[in-house]
Design a protein around this motif. Structure first.
Motif, PDB file in Angstrom:
ATOM      1  N   VAL A  39       0.862  -1.171   0.000  1.00 54.83           N
ATOM      2  CA  VAL A  39       0.000   0.000   0.000  1.00 54.83           C
ATOM      3  C   VAL A  39       0.903   1.226   0.000  1.00 54.83           C
ATOM      4  O   VAL A  39       1.710   1.419   0.922  1.00 54.83           O
ATOM      5  N   VAL A  40       0.788   2.027  -1.026  1.00 52.18           N
ATOM      6  CA  VAL A  40       1.595   3.237  -1.180  1.00 52.18           C
ATOM      7  C   VAL A  40       0.722   4.442  -0.854  1.00 52.18           C
ATOM      8  O   VAL A  40      -0.366   4.603  -1.418  1.00 52.18           O
ATOM      9  N   SER A  41       1.177   5.273   0.063  1.00 50.91           N
ATOM     10  CA  SER A  41       0.451   6.495   0.424  1.00 50.91           C
ATOM     11  C   SER A  41       1.142   7.691  -0.222  1.00 50.91           C
ATOM     12  O   SER A  41       2.339   7.918  -0.017  1.00 50.91           O
ATOM     13  N   VAL A  42       0.381   8.434  -1.008  1.00 49.39           N
ATOM     14  CA  VAL A  42       0.918   9.586  -1.735  1.00 49.39           C
ATOM     15  C   VAL A  42       0.378  10.863  -1.100  1.00 49.39           C
ATOM     16  O   VAL A  42      -0.842  11.030  -0.979  1.00 49.39           O
ATOM     17  N   PRO A  43       1.252  11.779  -0.653  1.00 49.30           N
ATOM     18  CA  PRO A  43       0.773  13.016  -0.026  1.00 49.30           C
ATOM     19  C   PRO A  43       0.094  13.942  -1.027  1.00 49.30           C
ATOM     20  O   PRO A  43       0.495  14.022  -2.186  1.00 49.30           O
ATOM     21  N   LEU A  44      -0.942  14.625  -0.551  1.00 47.99           N
ATOM     22  CA  LEU A  44      -1.664  15.617  -1.339  1.00 47.99           C
ATOM     23  C   LEU A  44      -1.576  16.970  -0.643  1.00 47.99           C
ATOM     24  O   LEU A  44      -1.212  17.052   0.535  1.00 47.99           O
ATOM     25  N   SER A  45      -1.924  18.008  -1.343  1.00 48.56           N
ATOM     26  CA  SER A  45      -1.920  19.336  -0.743  1.00 48.56           C
ATOM     27  C   SER A  45      -2.954  19.404   0.379  1.00 48.56           C
ATOM     28  O   SER A  45      -3.943  18.662   0.370  1.00 48.56           O
ATOM     29  N   GLY A  46      -2.713  20.281   1.349  1.00 50.51           N
ATOM     30  CA  GLY A  46      -3.648  20.440   2.447  1.00 50.51           C
ATOM     31  C   GLY A  46      -3.504  19.375   3.516  1.00 50.51           C
ATOM     32  O   GLY A  46      -4.387  19.227   4.375  1.00 50.51           O
ATOM     33  N   GLY A  47      -2.415  18.597   3.457  1.00 46.86           N
ATOM     34  CA  GLY A  47      -2.193  17.590   4.474  1.00 46.86           C
ATOM     35  C   GLY A  47      -2.959  16.300   4.269  1.00 46.86           C
ATOM     36  O   GLY A  47      -2.938  15.412   5.132  1.00 46.86           O
ATOM     37  N   GLN A  48      -3.640  16.165   3.132  1.00 42.72           N
ATOM     38  CA  GLN A  48      -4.374  14.939   2.841  1.00 42.72           C
ATOM     39  C   GLN A  48      -3.440  13.937   2.149  1.00 42.72           C
ATOM     40  O   GLN A  48      -2.288  14.233   1.840  1.00 42.72           O
ATOM     41  N   SER A  49      -3.953  12.742   1.900  1.00 42.81           N
ATOM     42  CA  SER A  49      -3.178  11.722   1.201  1.00 42.81           C
ATOM     43  C   SER A  49      -4.124  10.826   0.414  1.00 42.81           C
ATOM     44  O   SER A  49      -5.334  10.800   0.659  1.00 42.81           O
ATOM     45  N   ILE A  50      -3.551  10.102  -0.522  1.00 45.28           N
ATOM     46  CA  ILE A  50      -4.319   9.126  -1.289  1.00 45.28           C
ATOM     47  C   ILE A  50      -3.466   7.864  -1.420  1.00 45.28           C
ATOM     48  O   ILE A  50      -2.254   7.950  -1.636  1.00 45.28           O
ATOM     49  N   ALA A  51      -4.102   6.720  -1.251  1.00 41.84           N
ATOM     50  CA  ALA A  51      -3.364   5.454  -1.276  1.00 41.84           C
ATOM     51  C   ALA A  51      -3.665   4.688  -2.553  1.00 41.84           C
ATOM     52  O   ALA A  51      -4.725   4.847  -3.168  1.00 41.84           O
ATOM     53  N   CYS A  52      -2.729   3.849  -2.938  1.00 44.94           N
ATOM     54  CA  CYS A  52      -2.975   2.898  -4.015  1.00 44.94           C
ATOM     55  C   CYS A  52      -2.326   1.571  -3.648  1.00 44.94           C
ATOM     56  O   CYS A  52      -1.362   1.530  -2.877  1.00 44.94           O
ATOM     57  N   LEU A  53      -2.887   0.498  -4.176  1.00 48.32           N
ATOM     58  CA  LEU A  53      -2.333  -0.841  -3.965  1.00 48.32           C
ATOM     59  C   LEU A  53      -1.455  -1.171  -5.154  1.00 48.32           C
ATOM     60  O   LEU A  53      -1.950  -1.394  -6.263  1.00 48.32           O
ATOM     61  N   LEU A  54      -0.152  -1.185  -4.924  1.00 47.85           N
ATOM     62  CA  LEU A  54       0.820  -1.449  -5.980  1.00 47.85           C
ATOM     63  C   LEU A  54       1.151  -2.935  -5.988  1.00 47.85           C
ATOM     64  O   LEU A  54       1.577  -3.497  -4.974  1.00 47.85           O
ATOM     65  N   THR A  55       0.940  -3.580  -7.128  1.00 44.87           N
ATOM     66  CA  THR A  55       1.183  -5.016  -7.267  1.00 44.87           C
ATOM     67  C   THR A  55       2.132  -5.240  -8.427  1.00 44.87           C
ATOM     68  O   THR A  55       1.890  -4.760  -9.531  1.00 44.87           O
ATOM     69  N   GLN A  56       3.226  -5.966  -8.164  1.00 45.34           N
ATOM     70  CA  GLN A  56       4.184  -6.280  -9.222  1.00 45.34           C
ATOM     71  C   GLN A  56       4.846  -7.615  -8.929  1.00 45.34           C
ATOM     72  O   GLN A  56       4.861  -8.086  -7.785  1.00 45.34           O
ATOM     73  N   LYS A  57       5.354  -8.237  -9.948  1.00 42.50           N
ATOM     74  CA  LYS A  57       6.085  -9.487  -9.784  1.00 42.50           C
ATOM     75  C   LYS A  57       7.455  -9.197  -9.200  1.00 42.50           C
ATOM     76  O   LYS A  57       8.100  -8.206  -9.549  1.00 42.50           O
ATOM     77  N   ASP A  58       7.896 -10.056  -8.295  1.00 39.85           N
ATOM     78  CA  ASP A  58       9.203  -9.878  -7.656  1.00 39.85           C
ATOM     79  C   ASP A  58      10.307  -9.663  -8.675  1.00 39.85           C
ATOM     80  O   ASP A  58      10.452 -10.437  -9.622  1.00 39.85           O
ATOM     81  N   GLY A  59      11.089  -8.600  -8.473  1.00 39.06           N
ATOM     82  CA  GLY A  59      12.249  -8.358  -9.306  1.00 39.06           C
ATOM     83  C   GLY A  59      11.951  -7.845 -10.691  1.00 39.06           C
ATOM     84  O   GLY A  59      12.871  -7.665 -11.493  1.00 39.06           O
ATOM     85  N   SER A  60      10.692  -7.595 -10.997  1.00 34.49           N
ATOM     86  CA  SER A  60      10.336  -7.169 -12.355  1.00 34.49           C
ATOM     87  C   SER A  60      10.621  -5.680 -12.562  1.00 34.49           C
ATOM     88  O   SER A  60      10.638  -4.894 -11.621  1.00 34.49           O
ATOM     89  N   GLN A  61      10.833  -5.338 -13.807  1.00 36.69           N
ATOM     90  CA  GLN A  61      10.913  -3.946 -14.236  1.00 36.69           C
ATOM     91  C   GLN A  61       9.833  -3.774 -15.297  1.00 36.69           C
ATOM     92  O   GLN A  61      10.103  -3.892 -16.498  1.00 36.69           O
TER      93      GLN A  61
END
Length: 280
Positions: A39-61
């Motif tokens: 779960v990645v939390s990205v800061p927003l203006s005004g002290g808020q934040s928005i999260a996303c669920l980042l899914t990737q294969k191990d070691g992938s680019q």
């Protein structure tokens, strides 16, 4: 040991063996795709934040990162436990449940939650707002820092297609492609009104519409979807299973029973490979 006890023991052994084999098959089919989730939390203006669920294969680019907007109110309540486990709402949503089929060496996904100042999730009006577009822009910028060589694709389903329409248009150069699945093609009864008369030709990126021919949701006419998609690519889905509310994920609206085929078609389209115009 009596013959009855022997038979009972034998049955119990076979049941345990069957469960073990099933668990192994599930692991073999899902672990490579779901090797890493955070779960990645990205800061927003005004002290808020928005999260996303980042899914990737191990070691992938990954070459492609799909920024995915689920339907409904978009509220996922994403949480990561100390042991790394993920909890979230809307597990049946097409994009949420399909992420394990999408992720491989070339594809990663980022499923977007609602921001911290919208505890009840998105309204249709908010999805069409400049604030929502800016929130998505912040997530896109974070993903580009993580994966500088990857191309971003914006994907929405059902009410998430309000987001793909407006953020697809207003963040034009951000996206290599924009995909609308189960589009709210026929706004009515005070719902999906931001999409009434929306000009999809104003979206700079190439576009794909994916729609079930038997989608029975009153906001998602198949014929209307065909009309608004003119000039863009279109995949017609048929077959599968339908149960419950026709506007929910387990109906044809959510491609229930056709996940793997729909995902394979979408990935082929993104990657520039031969892709089917019909999935059945």
């Amino acid at each position: 040991m009596s013959s009855f006890q022997f038979r009972t023991s034998r049955v119990q052994y076979m049941v345990r063996l069957f469960r073990t084999l099933c668990a192994m098959l599930v692991a073999l089919n899902t672990l490579p795709a779901l090797a890493t989730e955070q779960v990645v939390s990205v800061p927003l203006s005004g002290g808020q934040s928005i999260a996303c669920l980042l899914t990737q294969k191990d070691g992938s680019q990954p070459a492609w990162v799909l920024v995915m907007m689920p339907g409904g109110d978009g509220r996922l309540d994403l949480t990561q436990q100390p042991d790394g486990g993920i909890t979230l709402r809307e597990k049946n949503n097409f994009l949420v449940r399909a992420r394990g089929l999408i992720v491989d060496d070339r594809f990663a996904t980022a499923i977007v939650d609602s921001p911290s100042d919208l505890p009840d999730g998105y309204t249709d009006r908010f999805r069409a707002s400049s604030r929502h577009t800016q929130d998505i822009a912040e997530i896109a910028a974070d993903l580009k820092r993580r994966f500088p060589g990857a191309k971003l694709v914006l994907v929405g389903t059902s009410r998430g297609t309000i987001s793909t329409a407006f953020a697809g248009r207003d963040l034009g150069s951000t996206w290599q492609a924009v995909i609308h699945t189960s589009t709210l093609s026929s706004p009515s009864r005070g719902q999906a009104l931001p999409l009434a008369g929306f000009d999809y030709n104003a979206i700079q990126a190439r576009q794909l519409f994916v729609h079930h021919a038997d989608d029975a949701c009153f906001l998602c006419s198949f014929d209307a979807a065909k009309r608004i998609s003119v000039g863009h690519d279109f995949i017609t889905v048929s077959g599968g299973n339908a149960s419950g509310n026709p506007c929910k994920a387990m109906a044809h609206h959510g491609f229930n029973g056709q996940d793997a085929s729909v995902v394979a078609a979408i990935k082929a389209w993104i990657d520039g490979a031969a892709w089917p115009k019909e999935v059945n």
